[in-house]
Design a protein around this motif. Structure first.
Motif, PDB file in Angstrom:
ATOM      1  N   GLY A 177      88.953 -15.560   4.401  1.00  0.00           N
ATOM      2  CA  GLY A 177      89.976 -14.921   3.577  1.00  0.00           C
ATOM      3  C   GLY A 177      89.949 -13.414   3.699  1.00  0.00           C
ATOM      4  N   LYS A 178      88.763 -12.845   3.733  1.00  0.00           N
ATOM      5  CA  LYS A 178      88.670 -11.387   3.842  1.00  0.00           C
ATOM      6  C   LYS A 178      89.068 -10.922   5.241  1.00  0.00           C
ATOM      7  CE  LYS A 178      85.842  -9.870   0.035  1.00  0.00           C
ATOM      8  NZ  LYS A 178      86.203 -10.966  -0.850  1.00  0.00           N
ATOM      9  N   LEU A 179      88.719 -11.708   6.246  1.00  0.00           N
ATOM     10  CA  LEU A 179      89.158 -11.370   7.608  1.00  0.00           C
ATOM     11  C   LEU A 179      90.680 -11.431   7.690  1.00  0.00           C
ATOM     12  CD1 LEU A 179      86.507 -13.343   9.700  1.00  0.00           C
ATOM     13  CD2 LEU A 179      86.746 -10.854   9.595  1.00  0.00           C
ATOM     14  N   LYS A 180      91.253 -12.456   7.078  1.00  0.00           N
ATOM     15  CA  LYS A 180      92.711 -12.615   7.085  1.00  0.00           C
ATOM     16  C   LYS A 180      93.391 -11.414   6.450  1.00  0.00           C
ATOM     17  CE  LYS A 180      94.712 -14.776   3.888  1.00  0.00           C
ATOM     18  NZ  LYS A 180      95.061 -15.756   2.845  1.00  0.00           N
ATOM     19  N   LYS A 181      92.823 -10.931   5.344  1.00  0.00           N
ATOM     20  CA  LYS A 181      93.437  -9.802   4.644  1.00  0.00           C
ATOM     21  C   LYS A 181      93.366  -8.506   5.448  1.00  0.00           C
ATOM     22  CE  LYS A 181      93.034 -11.859   0.119  1.00  0.00           C
ATOM     23  NZ  LYS A 181      92.272 -11.991  -1.120  1.00  0.00           N
ATOM     24  N   VAL A 182      92.374  -8.396   6.317  1.00  0.00           N
ATOM     25  CA  VAL A 182      92.330  -7.235   7.207  1.00  0.00           C
ATOM     26  C   VAL A 182      93.589  -7.226   8.081  1.00  0.00           C
ATOM     27  CG1 VAL A 182      91.147  -6.219   9.202  1.00  0.00           C
ATOM     28  CG2 VAL A 182      89.812  -7.025   7.240  1.00  0.00           C
ATOM     29  N   ILE A 183      93.975  -8.417   8.519  1.00  0.00           N
ATOM     30  CA  ILE A 183      95.171  -8.530   9.363  1.00  0.00           C
ATOM     31  C   ILE A 183      96.435  -8.344   8.525  1.00  0.00           C
ATOM     32  CG2 ILE A 183      96.515 -10.119  10.807  1.00  0.00           C
ATOM     33  CD1 ILE A 183      93.757 -11.399  11.563  1.00  0.00           C
ATOM     34  N   ARG A 184      96.500  -9.076   7.399  1.00  0.00           N
ATOM     35  CA  ARG A 184      97.718  -9.056   6.589  1.00  0.00           C
ATOM     36  C   ARG A 184      97.958  -7.706   5.920  1.00  0.00           C
ATOM     37  NH1 ARG A 184      97.632 -12.401   1.217  1.00  0.00           N
ATOM     38  NH2 ARG A 184      96.550 -10.492   0.610  1.00  0.00           N
ATOM     39  N   ASP A 185      96.908  -7.126   5.352  1.00  0.00           N
ATOM     40  CA  ASP A 185      97.102  -5.948   4.505  1.00  0.00           C
ATOM     41  C   ASP A 185      96.799  -4.633   5.194  1.00  0.00           C
ATOM     42  OD1 ASP A 185      97.673  -7.791   2.541  1.00  0.00           O
ATOM     43  OD2 ASP A 185      95.649  -7.746   1.680  1.00  0.00           O
ATOM     44  N   GLY A 202      96.953  -4.183   8.899  1.00  0.00           N
ATOM     45  CA  GLY A 202      97.348  -4.127  10.304  1.00  0.00           C
ATOM     46  C   GLY A 202      96.214  -4.426  11.281  1.00  0.00           C
ATOM     47  N   GLY A 203      95.208  -5.162  10.815  1.00  0.00           N
ATOM     48  CA  GLY A 203      94.106  -5.514  11.705  1.00  0.00           C
ATOM     49  C   GLY A 203      93.050  -4.423  11.836  1.00  0.00           C
ATOM     50  N   VAL A 204      93.218  -3.346  11.072  1.00  0.00           N
ATOM     51  CA  VAL A 204      92.236  -2.252  11.133  1.00  0.00           C
ATOM     52  C   VAL A 204      91.129  -2.528  10.115  1.00  0.00           C
ATOM     53  CG1 VAL A 204      91.851   0.217  10.825  1.00  0.00           C
ATOM     54  CG2 VAL A 204      93.992  -0.603  11.859  1.00  0.00           C
ATOM     55  N   LEU A 205      89.914  -2.604  10.602  1.00  0.00           N
ATOM     56  CA  LEU A 205      88.759  -2.896   9.749  1.00  0.00           C
ATOM     57  C   LEU A 205      88.258  -1.613   9.100  1.00  0.00           C
ATOM     58  CD1 LEU A 205      86.730  -5.157   8.930  1.00  0.00           C
ATOM     59  CD2 LEU A 205      85.332  -4.403  10.868  1.00  0.00           C
ATOM     60  N   THR A 206      88.369  -1.541   7.788  1.00  0.00           N
ATOM     61  CA  THR A 206      87.848  -0.386   7.055  1.00  0.00           C
ATOM     62  C   THR A 206      86.352  -0.579   6.791  1.00  0.00           C
ATOM     63  OG1 THR A 206      88.258  -1.389   4.895  1.00  0.00           O
ATOM     64  CG2 THR A 206      90.057  -0.068   5.865  1.00  0.00           C
TER      65      THR A 206
END
Ligand SMILES: [Mg+2]
Length: 115
Positions: free
Chosen positions: A45-53, A55-59
């Motif tokens: 879920g958290k990986l998915k939100k990196v993509i959804r929220d 743009g795939g950029v990992l903060t």
């Protein structure tokens, strides 16, 4: 970088466990830790939100949060190993041995649990 071993982690993780029939290997204890492996879904879920929220950029915050979820998952992996009577270090070594053997035989790719 930690020098914590898998077996030391497993021992300490088990000492923090609170659930019915802990450490007995009973069906209930196995079911409990098995259900806990659903922590994998929290990682997803958290990986998915990196993509959804984002743009795939990992903060850095996302990296930290996902790392915590991986820790939660590891706790249940250790718990499952404990209930099954397996040393986590042996599970880890067995996995590496399996992959190394497949690599030597050129069958890392492909499918089938016992190739
Ligand atoms: Mg969690």
């Amino acid at each position: 970088m930690s020098t914590l071993t898998f077996n030391a982690y497993q021992t300490q993780a088990l000492s923090t466990a609170i659930y019915p029939e802990k450490g007995t290997g009973s069906a209930l204890a196995l079911a409990y830790v098995g259900l806990g492996l659903g922590e994998a879904g929290e990682v997803q879920g958290k990986l998915k939100k990196v993509i959804r929220d984002n743009g795939g950029v990992l903060t850095e915050q996302a990296r930290t949060d996902i790392g915590k979820e991986l820790g939660d998952l590891l706790w249940y992996v250790a718990g499952a190993a404990s209930e099954l009577g397996l040393d986590l270090g042996d599970v880890a070594q067995g996995n590496l041995d399996k992959l190394s053997d497949r690599q030597m035989r050129g069958v890392l790719g492909g499918s089938g649990d016992n190739r």
